[in-house]
Design a protein around this motif. Structure first.
Motif, mmCIF file in Angstrom:
data_model
loop_
_atom_site.group_PDB
_atom_site.id
_atom_site.type_symbol
_atom_site.label_atom_id
_atom_site.label_comp_id
_atom_site.label_asym_id
_atom_site.label_seq_id
_atom_site.Cartn_x
_atom_site.Cartn_y
_atom_site.Cartn_z
ATOM 1 N N ALA A 252 0.796 -1.212 0.000
ATOM 2 C CA ALA A 252 0.000 0.000 0.000
ATOM 3 C C ALA A 252 0.836 1.273 0.000
ATOM 4 C CB ALA A 252 -0.941 0.017 1.214
ATOM 5 N N VAL A 253 2.109 1.165 0.363
ATOM 6 C CA VAL A 253 2.998 2.326 0.397
ATOM 7 C C VAL A 253 3.837 2.321 -0.878
ATOM 8 C CG1 VAL A 253 4.851 3.482 1.630
ATOM 9 C CG2 VAL A 253 3.032 2.342 2.914
ATOM 10 N N TYR A 254 3.721 3.370 -1.662
ATOM 11 C CA TYR A 254 4.345 3.455 -2.983
ATOM 12 C C TYR A 254 5.527 4.441 -2.951
ATOM 13 C CZ TYR A 254 0.230 1.125 -4.943
ATOM 14 O OH TYR A 254 -0.774 0.217 -5.246
ATOM 15 N N ARG B 210 5.888 6.440 -12.819
ATOM 16 C CA ARG B 210 5.525 5.193 -12.132
ATOM 17 C C ARG B 210 5.516 5.386 -10.623
ATOM 18 N NH1 ARG B 210 8.843 0.930 -12.411
ATOM 19 N NH2 ARG B 210 10.666 2.181 -12.935
ATOM 20 N N THR B 211 4.677 4.632 -9.932
ATOM 21 C CA THR B 211 4.637 4.631 -8.474
ATOM 22 C C THR B 211 4.741 3.184 -7.993
ATOM 23 O OG1 THR B 211 2.229 4.573 -8.557
ATOM 24 C CG2 THR B 211 3.271 6.746 -8.281
ATOM 25 N N PRO B 212 5.941 2.605 -8.084
ATOM 26 C CA PRO B 212 6.059 1.172 -7.773
ATOM 27 C C PRO B 212 5.965 0.899 -6.277
ATOM 28 C CG PRO B 212 8.206 2.108 -8.226
ATOM 29 C CD PRO B 212 7.209 3.185 -8.509
ATOM 30 N N THR B 213 5.438 -0.280 -5.941
ATOM 31 C CA THR B 213 5.496 -0.782 -4.574
ATOM 32 C C THR B 213 6.750 -1.620 -4.425
ATOM 33 O OG1 THR B 213 4.197 -2.713 -5.203
ATOM 34 C CG2 THR B 213 2.992 -0.810 -4.304
ATOM 35 N N LEU B 214 7.162 -1.791 -3.157
ATOM 36 C CA LEU B 214 8.368 -2.562 -2.870
ATOM 37 C C LEU B 214 7.965 -3.918 -2.299
ATOM 38 C CD1 LEU B 214 10.610 0.239 -1.311
ATOM 39 C CD2 LEU B 214 10.671 -0.670 -3.625
ATOM 40 N N VAL B 215 7.392 -4.746 -3.148
ATOM 41 C CA VAL B 215 6.940 -6.054 -2.673
ATOM 42 C C VAL B 215 8.081 -7.049 -2.605
ATOM 43 C CG1 VAL B 215 4.581 -5.738 -3.461
ATOM 44 C CG2 VAL B 215 6.290 -6.648 -5.054
ATOM 45 N N ASP B 216 9.231 -6.724 -3.227
ATOM 46 C CA ASP B 216 10.411 -7.579 -3.151
ATOM 47 C C ASP B 216 11.019 -7.430 -1.761
ATOM 48 O OD1 ASP B 216 12.777 -8.939 -3.349
ATOM 49 O OD2 ASP B 216 13.430 -7.991 -5.228
ATOM 50 N N ALA B 217 10.884 -8.478 -0.952
ATOM 51 C CA ALA B 217 11.336 -8.400 0.444
ATOM 52 C C ALA B 217 12.827 -8.156 0.551
ATOM 53 C CB ALA B 217 10.968 -9.692 1.176
ATOM 54 N N SER B 218 13.595 -8.522 -0.477
ATOM 55 C CA SER B 218 15.049 -8.331 -0.415
ATOM 56 C C SER B 218 15.423 -6.851 -0.454
ATOM 57 C CB SER B 218 15.725 -9.070 -1.575
ATOM 58 O OG SER B 218 15.359 -8.499 -2.828
ATOM 59 N N LEU B 219 14.479 -5.990 -0.859
ATOM 60 C CA LEU B 219 14.760 -4.558 -0.928
ATOM 61 C C LEU B 219 14.400 -3.834 0.365
ATOM 62 C CD1 LEU B 219 13.373 -3.786 -4.498
ATOM 63 C CD2 LEU B 219 15.745 -4.215 -3.842
ATOM 64 N N LEU B 220 13.779 -4.538 1.298
ATOM 65 C CA LEU B 220 13.236 -3.884 2.481
ATOM 66 C C LEU B 220 13.984 -4.275 3.740
ATOM 67 C CD1 LEU B 220 9.411 -4.304 1.833
ATOM 68 C CD2 LEU B 220 10.765 -2.229 1.572
ATOM 69 N N TYR B 221 14.076 -3.308 4.657
ATOM 70 C CA TYR B 221 14.464 -3.601 6.025
ATOM 71 C C TYR B 221 13.205 -3.934 6.824
ATOM 72 C CZ TYR B 221 18.953 -1.268 5.034
ATOM 73 O OH TYR B 221 20.176 -0.909 4.516
ATOM 74 N N SER B 222 13.414 -4.387 8.026
ATOM 75 C CA SER B 222 12.282 -4.507 8.938
ATOM 76 C C SER B 222 11.696 -3.116 9.173
ATOM 77 C CB SER B 222 12.736 -5.103 10.273
ATOM 78 O OG SER B 222 13.272 -6.396 10.081
#
Length: 927
Positions: free
Chosen positions: A448-450, A517-529
């Motif tokens: 939901a956060v883009y 574009r307003t992509p979401t970061l659904v790739d968990a490897s791109l995210l921290y906790s």
């Protein structure tokens, strides 16, 4: 040229008197207004003791008390009014940073930046008014002006600090408020080899606030000092490394206003209570900083005979800062993006007679989630070679060559994200300092956060890379001649040449997402906790490394505004100083001795700067401008020594400090308005600025007794002939500028720049003292205290005389500054508790996009603690000591205020930041 106490050429005289123990104790009681019981006890001792004059026994003390005694001796023997700090042992200053130690001195205060003591304010004036020396030589700065950041110098490699409150003619690089001289060790001053190792574990009480943060670190240092060839050659080497974590919980209220009090255009917001003051924007974030600094110091000392003495000293440090920030922020004023913000269920609270909106729900807000990375590398190098030649028994020739260089490379990146569309935020706030609370929707959901620009800032990210370099090359020669006279002991003549070049280059880039574009970061490897902002009720927010994403998703391109283009400059200064000084020493009566000095400096300054001419974000050209001016600076320092430790000091001098270097930039920006009447306007720096100049007068009454005991009452008055402020020139000629296609109504318009104007006074009182417990009773042996308090006031209007009466005070001025340290040291055990207090003041800070900003900073009361134990010589662990330190023991917050924007005169809370406690546990081992 090095000046530890500026009494070169005055041969020390043998003491002509001895002290009575009883009289010393009585004087201490009277001077410090001690309780009547203590006075009665001392009087009883005096009446029952032998009145024969006797010499105090010499007792060798070490550690805290020895350091205090050495500092007090430096203060007593100096011909100037000074404050001093001495290391307890090699590489062992009393605090975790030099700035912390210096700020405990009378009349001095530190300004906390990013949670650590960094710059020093002397007698109510900001760091720009102080001079900073290393072994008597002027130092460069890693910032964009002259103010030295003291955290660049490892406390483990500094042996002593002297702060000159009054100058003499031989003090080069002096400031207007005072001069701080950092001193490294002199190996031939020791009589034996010394090898010292130390290490500390460091932790922050907040723990790990984000996945990419760090809350643990360490400090390590080693020193080696030795003498060779029958003590004619000395070598000192030192290395120090810190890996230090700093954590930050930050909240800021953007601005406050009653939107109905003035005509803002169309400020209507449904549901907002009429005629009520409301907060117009907020932010909350956490920051984690990892500071790594490597410092190296080396000293080579050669003294083959009494006629020749040579010292070569070198210092180098590399300072790396890796800072990450994860936060949320928004505007909720009537012009916020997305078609405006409305209120529901809003309530108000009376605050000093005005209604203030304190709770409810904001609707239609577009919070932006920011993930920032700020990396910085500073390199500092300083070298000096000093030679002393004595010949003919009456002449001493000194030469000194020095080089100082500072470089800073910095890269600051910020990327934005948020939910699509307007959001509702529940809020509960107070018009007093503290963490307010907001209820945000889920800002950690990657579905939901883009990645986009919720606040319509015009770009999806911003990157600024900057580089600056500051270089000083200096040379000095001085001749001293002793004189056989009843009042003149010697005189000095000298010349110093100083050339300084400071340059800065900054480039600003925007980062945009291709094709909107307003992509979401659904790739968990791109995210921290997710990072928690629970301390302000905002919940968890989406967190990532912006540097990993910027090349994956964004188009990055140069985009610079006029302000960005104007950050680039080169400033060059050539300063020639000629000076002469007479060193005085005479017997006024059989019991009164007068010593001191009288002299003058003639300073010739040539300065120039090259900067950009900018017009509508376009470089029109470059320009080089400058000025040349001369100053004669007389100085007088007198010390009346009445015996038995009583002294009166008087100082008078004309002093100056050159303008902040960034003020001298030749940058400028000008444009013609795009609507009628099509007039010119512009702003810029001023390379023709002349210095701040002042006449200063100091008077100090001092009483020294015992070893390391004293009390002092000092008064000072500085009359600033000139001050530098921002001035508007309404009839500036813009005929040389490009109108960029516009047709101006006239070649004249308004130009804003820095200008010299009238000043005002700075004046104050300082009361200080050091006392050991055994002065009162032998049962208190081992206890001691250092106490000081100062009061300072000023008539200077920093906004300039043309702006009318102002209640603003000069930056750095706290009317009341106080310090208290109590300690106990005996049988190897030591404990120390220190507290610093400074009254509210206007501080100068780095602001948005690297600009400088003055902010109303509230009072601070910080406390530090140290507990240690040194194993005795009879122990198998002889030479080993352990130490526990806690910095910011009470987790004192950093607080600022901001003026309400519609003329009520009220101050509302702005920033509230906590940094946590710093814990350090370590050891020290000396051979």
């Amino acid at each position: 040229m090095q000046h530890s106490n500026h009494t070169a050429g005055i041969a020390p005289r043998a003491p002509r008197r001895v002290l009575r123990k009883q009289h010393l104790a009585m004087a201490c009681c009277l001077a410090l207004a001690l309780p009547m019981a203590a006075q009665a006890q001392q009087a009883a001792q005096a009446s029952s003791s032998d009145q024969t004059v006797e010499t105090l026994d010499t007792v060798k003390v070490t550690g805290i008390r020895a350091a205090i005694a050495t500092a007090v001796e430096t203060k007593s023997e100096s011909t100037s009014i000074v404050e001093a700090i001495s290391a307890e042992d090699i590489g062992k200053l009393p605090d975790i940073s030099i700035a912390d130690s210096i700020s405990r001195l009378p009349g001095l205060a530190t300004q906390r930046i990013d949670g650590r003591s960094q710059v020093i304010n002397i007698r109510g004036m900001s760091e720009q008014f102080a001079g900073t020396l290393l072994n008597g030589r002027e130092q460069v700065s890693t910032g964009d002006s002259r103010g030295v950041e003291f955290d660049q110098y490892p406390a483990e490699l500094i042996n002593a600090v002297t702060v000159y409150k009054t100058p003499d003619a031989a003090l080069i690089g002096q400031g207007l408020s005072g001069t701080v001289d950092l001193q490294t060790i002199r190996p031939l001053s020791l009589s034996e080899r010394r090898i010292v190792f130390s290490g500390q574990y460091e932790a922050n009480s907040f723990g790990k606030l984000s996945q990419d943060g760090n809350d643990k670190g360490y400090r390590a240092s080693a020193s080696y000092v030795d003498q060779f060839a029958n003590d004619t050659v000395g070598i000192a080497l030192g290395v120090a490394r810190i890996n230090s974590p700093f954590q930050e919980k930050h909240y800021k209220a953007w601005w406050w206003a009653d939107m109905d009090a003035v005509d803002w255009g169309d400020p209507a917001q449904p549901g907002r209570p009429a005629n009520a003051i409301a907060l117009q924007g907020s932010e909350g974030w956490i920051k984690s900083r990892e500071l790594t600094r490597d410092g190296v110091m080396g000293v080579f000392e050669f003294k083959p005979n009494d006629s020749f003495h040579s010292i070569l000293d070198v210092y180098y440090s590399k300072f790396d800062q890796d800072e990450v920030m994860h936060g949320a922020m928004w505007s909720n004023d009537p012009w916020a993006p997305g078609g405006g913000v409305s209120y529901s269920n809003a309530t108000t609270t009376d605050y000093q007679g005005y209604p203030v909106v304190t709770s409810g729900t904001l609707n239609g807000v577009r919070p932006v989630i920011r993930n920032d990375s700020n990396v910085r590398e500073d390199k500092l190098f300083s070298a000096g070679w000093n030679n002393t030649f004595e010949f003919g028994e009456i002449y001493t020739l000194k030469t000194d060559l020095s080089y100082s260089r500072a470089e800073r490379e910095q890269s600051a990146l910020e990327l934005y994200a948020g939910r699509l569309g307007g959001q509702s935020i529940d809020f509960s706030i107070r018009p007093v300092s503290g963490f307010n609370h907001y209820g945000l929707p889920d800002m950690a959901d990657p579905n939901a956060v883009y990645l986009w620009d919720p606040q319509n800032w015009g770009h999806d990210g911003r990157l600024e890379d900057s580089f600056q370099k500051d270089v000083i090359k200096a040379g000095r020669v001085e001749l001293n001649r002793t004189v056989e006279s009843d009042f003149l002991r010697s005189f000095d003549v000298g010349f110093n040449y100083n050339r300084r070049t400071k340059e800065k280059v900054a480039t600003v880039f925007f980062a945009d997402l291709p094709d909107g574009r307003t992509p979401t970061l659904v790739d968990a490897s791109l995210l921290y906790s997710p990072t928690s902002l629970g301390f302000v009720g905002m919940g968890d927010i989406l967190s990532f490394n912006p540097r990993d994403l910027v090349n994956r998703y964004y188009d990055v391109y140069v985009s610079e505004s006029n302000d960005d283009l104007r950050k680039d400059f080169i400033v060059e200064e050539t300063v020639r100083t000629f000076y002469a000084k007479a060193n005085l020493d005479m017997d006024v009566t059989d019991t009164v001795r007068l010593r001191g000095n009288a002299g003058f400096q003639y300073i010739r300054t040539d300065q120039q700067s090259t900067g950009f001419n900018a017009n509508n974000s376009t470089v029109v050209g470059a320009q080089t401008l400058g000025a040349s001016y001369g100053d004669i600076l007389p100085s007088l320092n007198l010390v009346l020594d009445f015996g038995d430790g009583w002294m009166v000091r008087f100082g008078a001098a004309k002093t100056l400090v050159r303008p902040p270097i960034n003020y001298l930039s030749a940058d400028s920006s000008a444009s013609v308005s795009t609507i009628a009447p099509f007039v010119w306007s512009g702003s810029g720096g001023n390379p023709t600025l002349e210095p701040y100049r002042a006449n200063s007068y100091d008077l100090s009454f001092e009483r020294y007794f015992g070893e390391g005991n004293y009390v002092s009452l000092a008064a000072f008055h500085k009359s600033l002939e000139t001050y530098i402020y921002r001035k508007n020139f309404p009839n500036w000629d813009f005929s040389a500028y490009d109108p960029d296609g516009q047709t101006p109504i006239s070649d004249f318009g308004n130009y804003s720049t820095w200008a010299n104007g009238s000043g005002g006074y700075m004046r104050g009182l300082e009361l200080s003292g050091a006392i050991t417990g055994d002065t009162f009773h032998e049962s208190l042996d081992g206890f001691g205290a250092l106490l000081n308090v100062s009061y300072t006031e000023s008539s200077i209007d920093p906004d300039g005389p043309e702006n009318g009466a102002s209640t603003d005070t000069i930056p750095g001025l706290s009317k009341i500054v106080a310090n208290a340290t109590v300690y106990y040291e005996k049988h190897g055990f030591s404990a120390r508790l220190s507290q610093r207090y400074r009254d509210a003041y206007r501080g100068e800070y780095s602001s948005l996009f690297g600009q400088r900003q003055i902010r109303f900073t509230k009072s601070e009361r910080t406390m530090d603690m140290q507990v240690g134990y040194e194993f005795p010589d009879t122990s198998a662990l002889s030479g080993l000591s352990v130490l526990l330190q806690v910095n910011n023991l009470t987790n004192e917050p950093f607080r600022t205020e901001v003026s309400e924007s519609t003329g009520t005169g009220l101050l509302f809370p702005e920033e509230y930041t906590e940094y946590g406690r710093q814990y350090m546990l370590g050891f020290r081992y000396k051979l």
